[in-house]
Design a protein around this motif. Structure first.
Motif, PDB file in Angstrom:
ATOM      1  N   VAL A   1       0.853  -1.187   0.000  1.00 33.70           N
ATOM      2  CA  VAL A   1       0.000   0.000   0.000  1.00 33.70           C
ATOM      3  C   VAL A   1       0.890   1.238   0.000  1.00 33.70           C
ATOM      4  O   VAL A   1       1.867   1.292   0.754  1.00 33.70           O
ATOM      5  N   PRO A   2       0.617   2.229  -0.833  1.00 33.70           N
ATOM      6  CA  PRO A   2       1.456   3.440  -0.845  1.00 33.70           C
ATOM      7  C   PRO A   2       1.635   4.015   0.560  1.00 33.70           C
ATOM      8  O   PRO A   2       0.677   4.158   1.318  1.00 33.70           O
ATOM      9  N   GLY A   3       2.887   4.316   0.876  1.00 33.98           N
ATOM     10  CA  GLY A   3       3.213   4.834   2.197  1.00 33.98           C
ATOM     11  C   GLY A   3       3.432   3.750   3.234  1.00 33.98           C
ATOM     12  O   GLY A   3       3.829   4.042   4.369  1.00 33.98           O
ATOM     13  N   HIS A   4       3.192   2.507   2.870  1.00 36.45           N
ATOM     14  CA  HIS A   4       3.323   1.392   3.816  1.00 36.45           C
ATOM     15  C   HIS A   4       3.987   0.197   3.117  1.00 36.45           C
ATOM     16  O   HIS A   4       3.508  -0.935   3.208  1.00 36.45           O
ATOM     17  N   ARG A   5       5.068   0.477   2.439  1.00 36.32           N
ATOM     18  CA  ARG A   5       5.735  -0.574   1.676  1.00 36.32           C
ATOM     19  C   ARG A   5       6.858  -1.249   2.474  1.00 36.32           C
ATOM     20  O   ARG A   5       7.625  -2.040   1.938  1.00 36.32           O
ATOM     21  N   GLN A   6       6.943  -0.938   3.789  1.00 35.75           N
ATOM     22  CA  GLN A   6       7.928  -1.604   4.622  1.00 35.75           C
ATOM     23  C   GLN A   6       7.568  -3.084   4.801  1.00 35.75           C
ATOM     24  O   GLN A   6       6.468  -3.531   4.480  1.00 35.75           O
ATOM     25  N   LYS A   7       8.510  -3.799   5.346  1.00 29.24           N
ATOM     26  CA  LYS A   7       8.236  -5.165   5.788  1.00 29.24           C
ATOM     27  C   LYS A   7       7.458  -5.077   7.100  1.00 29.24           C
ATOM     28  O   LYS A   7       7.812  -4.331   8.006  1.00 29.24           O
ATOM     29  N   TYR A   8       6.392  -5.855   7.213  1.00 26.56           N
ATOM     30  CA  TYR A   8       5.634  -5.936   8.459  1.00 26.56           C
ATOM     31  C   TYR A   8       5.864  -7.316   9.076  1.00 26.56           C
ATOM     32  O   TYR A   8       5.524  -8.337   8.471  1.00 26.56           O
ATOM     33  N   VAL A   9       6.481  -7.322  10.244  1.00 20.36           N
ATOM     34  CA  VAL A   9       6.733  -8.579  10.959  1.00 20.36           C
ATOM     35  C   VAL A   9       5.486  -8.905  11.776  1.00 20.36           C
ATOM     36  O   VAL A   9       5.048  -8.100  12.604  1.00 20.36           O
ATOM     37  N   LEU A  10       4.896 -10.068  11.536  1.00 21.59           N
ATOM     38  CA  LEU A  10       3.678 -10.483  12.213  1.00 21.59           C
ATOM     39  C   LEU A  10       4.007 -11.486  13.309  1.00 21.59           C
ATOM     40  O   LEU A  10       4.778 -12.433  13.100  1.00 21.59           O
ATOM     41  N   HIS A  11       3.394 -11.280  14.474  1.00 24.64           N
ATOM     42  CA  HIS A  11       3.657 -12.137  15.630  1.00 24.64           C
ATOM     43  C   HIS A  11       2.339 -12.342  16.366  1.00 24.64           C
ATOM     44  O   HIS A  11       1.726 -11.385  16.837  1.00 24.64           O
ATOM     45  N   THR A  12       1.840 -13.572  16.415  1.00 19.32           N
ATOM     46  CA  THR A  12       0.636 -13.867  17.194  1.00 19.32           C
ATOM     47  C   THR A  12       0.917 -15.044  18.116  1.00 19.32           C
ATOM     48  O   THR A  12       1.630 -15.993  17.750  1.00 19.32           O
ATOM     49  N   VAL A  13       0.357 -14.960  19.316  1.00 18.97           N
ATOM     50  CA  VAL A  13       0.388 -16.060  20.282  1.00 18.97           C
ATOM     51  C   VAL A  13      -0.999 -16.108  20.908  1.00 18.97           C
ATOM     52  O   VAL A  13      -1.435 -15.126  21.513  1.00 18.97           O
TER      53      VAL A  13
ATOM     54  N   ARG B   1       5.014  -5.413  13.502  1.00 14.95           N
ATOM     55  CA  ARG B   1       6.130  -4.485  13.714  1.00 14.95           C
ATOM     56  C   ARG B   1       6.703  -4.099  12.362  1.00 14.95           C
ATOM     57  O   ARG B   1       6.979  -4.962  11.526  1.00 14.95           O
ATOM     58  N   ARG B   2       6.877  -2.806  12.144  1.00 18.35           N
ATOM     59  CA  ARG B   2       7.490  -2.364  10.891  1.00 18.35           C
ATOM     60  C   ARG B   2       8.985  -2.662  10.914  1.00 18.35           C
ATOM     61  O   ARG B   2       9.650  -2.510  11.931  1.00 18.35           O
ATOM     62  N   ALA B   3       9.502  -3.072   9.783  1.00 16.43           N
ATOM     63  CA  ALA B   3      10.935  -3.330   9.639  1.00 16.43           C
ATOM     64  C   ALA B   3      11.343  -2.955   8.220  1.00 16.43           C
ATOM     65  O   ALA B   3      10.501  -2.590   7.392  1.00 16.43           O
ATOM     66  N   ARG B   4      12.615  -3.053   7.940  1.00 14.68           N
ATOM     67  CA  ARG B   4      13.130  -2.712   6.606  1.00 14.68           C
ATOM     68  C   ARG B   4      13.458  -3.975   5.833  1.00 14.68           C
ATOM     69  O   ARG B   4      13.942  -4.960   6.389  1.00 14.68           O
ATOM     70  N   TRP B   5      13.180  -3.929   4.555  1.00 14.84           N
ATOM     71  CA  TRP B   5      13.619  -5.015   3.676  1.00 14.84           C
ATOM     72  C   TRP B   5      15.132  -4.905   3.506  1.00 14.84           C
ATOM     73  O   TRP B   5      15.665  -3.819   3.303  1.00 14.84           O
ATOM     74  N   GLU B   6      15.812  -6.024   3.596  1.00 13.03           N
ATOM     75  CA  GLU B   6      17.253  -6.021   3.364  1.00 13.03           C
ATOM     76  C   GLU B   6      17.538  -5.838   1.879  1.00 13.03           C
ATOM     77  O   GLU B   6      16.706  -6.199   1.033  1.00 13.03           O
ATOM     78  N   PRO B   7      18.684  -5.264   1.534  1.00  7.56           N
ATOM     79  CA  PRO B   7      19.025  -5.114   0.112  1.00  7.56           C
ATOM     80  C   PRO B   7      18.976  -6.463  -0.614  1.00  7.56           C
ATOM     81  O   PRO B   7      19.569  -7.438  -0.173  1.00  7.56           O
ATOM     82  N   GLY B   8      18.243  -6.497  -1.697  1.00  6.14           N
ATOM     83  CA  GLY B   8      18.115  -7.731  -2.474  1.00  6.14           C
ATOM     84  C   GLY B   8      17.094  -8.714  -1.939  1.00  6.14           C
ATOM     85  O   GLY B   8      16.834  -9.748  -2.574  1.00  6.14           O
TER      86      GLY B   8
ATOM     87  N   VAL C   1      -4.695  -2.688  10.245  1.00  7.56           N
ATOM     88  CA  VAL C   1      -3.402  -3.243  10.651  1.00  7.56           C
ATOM     89  C   VAL C   1      -2.658  -2.294  11.588  1.00  7.56           C
ATOM     90  O   VAL C   1      -2.029  -2.725  12.558  1.00  7.56           O
ATOM     91  N   LEU C   2      -2.757  -1.000  11.328  1.00  8.00           N
ATOM     92  CA  LEU C   2      -1.943  -0.033  12.069  1.00  8.00           C
ATOM     93  C   LEU C   2      -2.252   0.005  13.562  1.00  8.00           C
ATOM     94  O   LEU C   2      -1.389   0.323  14.361  1.00  8.00           O
ATOM     95  N   ARG C   3      -3.467  -0.319  13.940  1.00  5.96           N
ATOM     96  CA  ARG C   3      -3.793  -0.299  15.369  1.00  5.96           C
ATOM     97  C   ARG C   3      -3.044  -1.388  16.135  1.00  5.96           C
ATOM     98  O   ARG C   3      -2.975  -1.360  17.364  1.00  5.96           O
ATOM     99  N   TYR C   4      -2.483  -2.362  15.412  1.00 10.04           N
ATOM    100  CA  TYR C   4      -1.707  -3.432  16.043  1.00 10.04           C
ATOM    101  C   TYR C   4      -0.223  -3.359  15.644  1.00 10.04           C
ATOM    102  O   TYR C   4       0.481  -4.357  15.689  1.00 10.04           O
ATOM    103  N   THR C   5       0.217  -2.161  15.247  1.00  5.94           N
ATOM    104  CA  THR C   5       1.563  -2.002  14.691  1.00  5.94           C
ATOM    105  C   THR C   5       2.389  -1.073  15.541  1.00  5.94           C
ATOM    106  O   THR C   5       1.904  -0.064  16.044  1.00  5.94           O
ATOM    107  N   PHE C   6       3.676  -1.401  15.675  1.00  8.18           N
ATOM    108  CA  PHE C   6       4.628  -0.480  16.291  1.00  8.18           C
ATOM    109  C   PHE C   6       5.933  -0.568  15.497  1.00  8.18           C
ATOM    110  O   PHE C   6       6.120  -1.453  14.683  1.00  8.18           O
ATOM    111  N   GLY C   7       6.852   0.327  15.771  1.00  8.05           N
ATOM    112  CA  GLY C   7       8.137   0.351  15.067  1.00  8.05           C
ATOM    113  C   GLY C   7       8.175   1.394  13.990  1.00  8.05           C
ATOM    114  O   GLY C   7       7.149   1.900  13.549  1.00  8.05           O
ATOM    115  N   ALA C   8       9.385   1.702  13.549  1.00 11.39           N
ATOM    116  CA  ALA C   8       9.584   2.774  12.570  1.00 11.39           C
ATOM    117  C   ALA C   8       9.133   2.324  11.181  1.00 11.39           C
ATOM    118  O   ALA C   8       9.105   1.156  10.882  1.00 11.39           O
TER     119      ALA C   8
END
Length: 326
Positions: A251-263, A270-277, A319-326
């Motif tokens: 989605v525009p403005g939200h192209r980061q990697k989103y790490v999903l964690h459920t228990v 959690r927002r994260a960065r895609w590694e190069p490549g 999704v954003l209501r359950y999201t943290f991180g840069a």
């Protein structure tokens, strides 16, 4: 040392904290993922050397030579590695794993102890489903009571009492987000042969937890629809207890990697960065008991974005209501 604990207890979080605050110790890591996609291995960062074993529990998935060859690969670099940490899968049998390590009899290694990570939120419910976890607790040389920030003091006290009943010797260390003083992990008091002795006492009386669990792996090179995925997480497919992995929404403005964690019912992105490549791909592993694999795969496939999916920034609100991180 071995880091064990039930699904979602916080083993990888603790390991990453240790790697980031290693007191200059050079650490080699063995990561065991139960699913076919090595999510935990991808989440571990900063090790001096890593061996990843997926699609099974290390306590039963290795060959007849046991864990010896894995440890040999790391000890060949003993001039570069000071400590080896084995992160067990969330449904491994820690006693069996410790026995395999001790039986490997590697002359370059000294067993550094079994750390059992306890989920303060889920522990009482987990031991009702799986009484065997009391045996796992009893084998530990150090108990890390994680997520104490997510429960009230009364529950912390109840869980501590249960841990002490199962293990009268191991120190109990409360923790938030897996943050433990590395000196405690590097200075565990280990009684030689204790796990072997307790393992013999338990024998075959405790069924292996992993025999009751299945995993489903899912990947998609197309982005996911935020609302559909959020709806799936809300209703949670039958039998699924743990979901972990990476999500690409595109989605525009939200192209980061989103790490999903459920228990259990807990959900966090959690927002994260895609590694190069790194391919911008969704990769998920779902773990649970009695999962209808075909049905779950179909539900996940239905969450892939198509022409009817919203692509504006507001589409990410579920999704954003359950999201943290840069």
């Amino acid at each position: 040392m071995v880091v064990a604990g039930f699904l979602g207890a916080g083993k990888t979080t603790l390991l990453n904290h240790l790697l980031a605050h290693s007191l200059d110790a050079r650490i080699g890591v063995v990561v065991n993922d139960f699913g076919a996609i090595g999510i935990d291995a991808m989440l571990v960062g900063g090790s001096d050397a890593m061996v990843s074993l997926g699609n099974g529990c290390l306590c039963c998935a290795v060959g007849e030579d046991g864990v010896g060859p894995l440890l040999d690969r790391l000890t060949r670099r003993r001039d570069e590695i000071d400590v080896i940490v084995i992160e067990a899968s969330g449904i491994a049998e820690p006693g069996t794993l410790v026995q395999l390590i001790l039986e490997a009899a590697n002359p370059h290694l000294v067993f550094g102890g079994l750390i059992e990570v306890i989920d303060a939120v889920e522990f009482e419910a987990t031991r009702r489903r799986h009484p065997q976890v009391d045996t796992h607790v009893g084998l530990a040389d150090l108990l890390v009571l994680n997520k104490v920030d997510r429960v009230d003091p009364g529950k912390v006290w109840r869980v501590r009492r249960l841990l002490r009943e199962a293990n009268g010797l191991a120190p109990i260390v409360p923790a938030e987000h897996g943050v433990v003083d590395p000196r405690l992990l590097f200075d565990i008091e280990v009684v030689p042969g204790r796990q072997l002795l307790l393992g013999e006492q338990v024998g075959d009386h405790a069924d292996h937890i992993h025999a009751a669990y299945d995993s489903v792996s899912f990947t998609s090179d197309a982005p996911m629809d935020p609302q559909r995925l959020r709806d799936l997480l809300d209703r949670r497919p039958a039998g699924v207890y743990r979901i972990k992995g990476f999500v690409a929404f595109g989605v525009p403005g939200h192209r980061q990697k989103y790490v999903l964690h459920t228990v259990g019912r807990y959900v966090r992105f959690r927002r994260a960065r895609w590694e190069p490549g790194e391919p911008r791909r969704t990769s998920l592993v779902l773990i649970g008991a009695g999962i209808d694999t075909a049905a779950v795969e179909a539900e996940l496939a239905a969450c892939v974005a198509d022409d009817s999916s919203r692509t504006d920034a507001d589409a990410m609100l579920p999704v954003l209501r359950y999201t943290f991180g840069a």
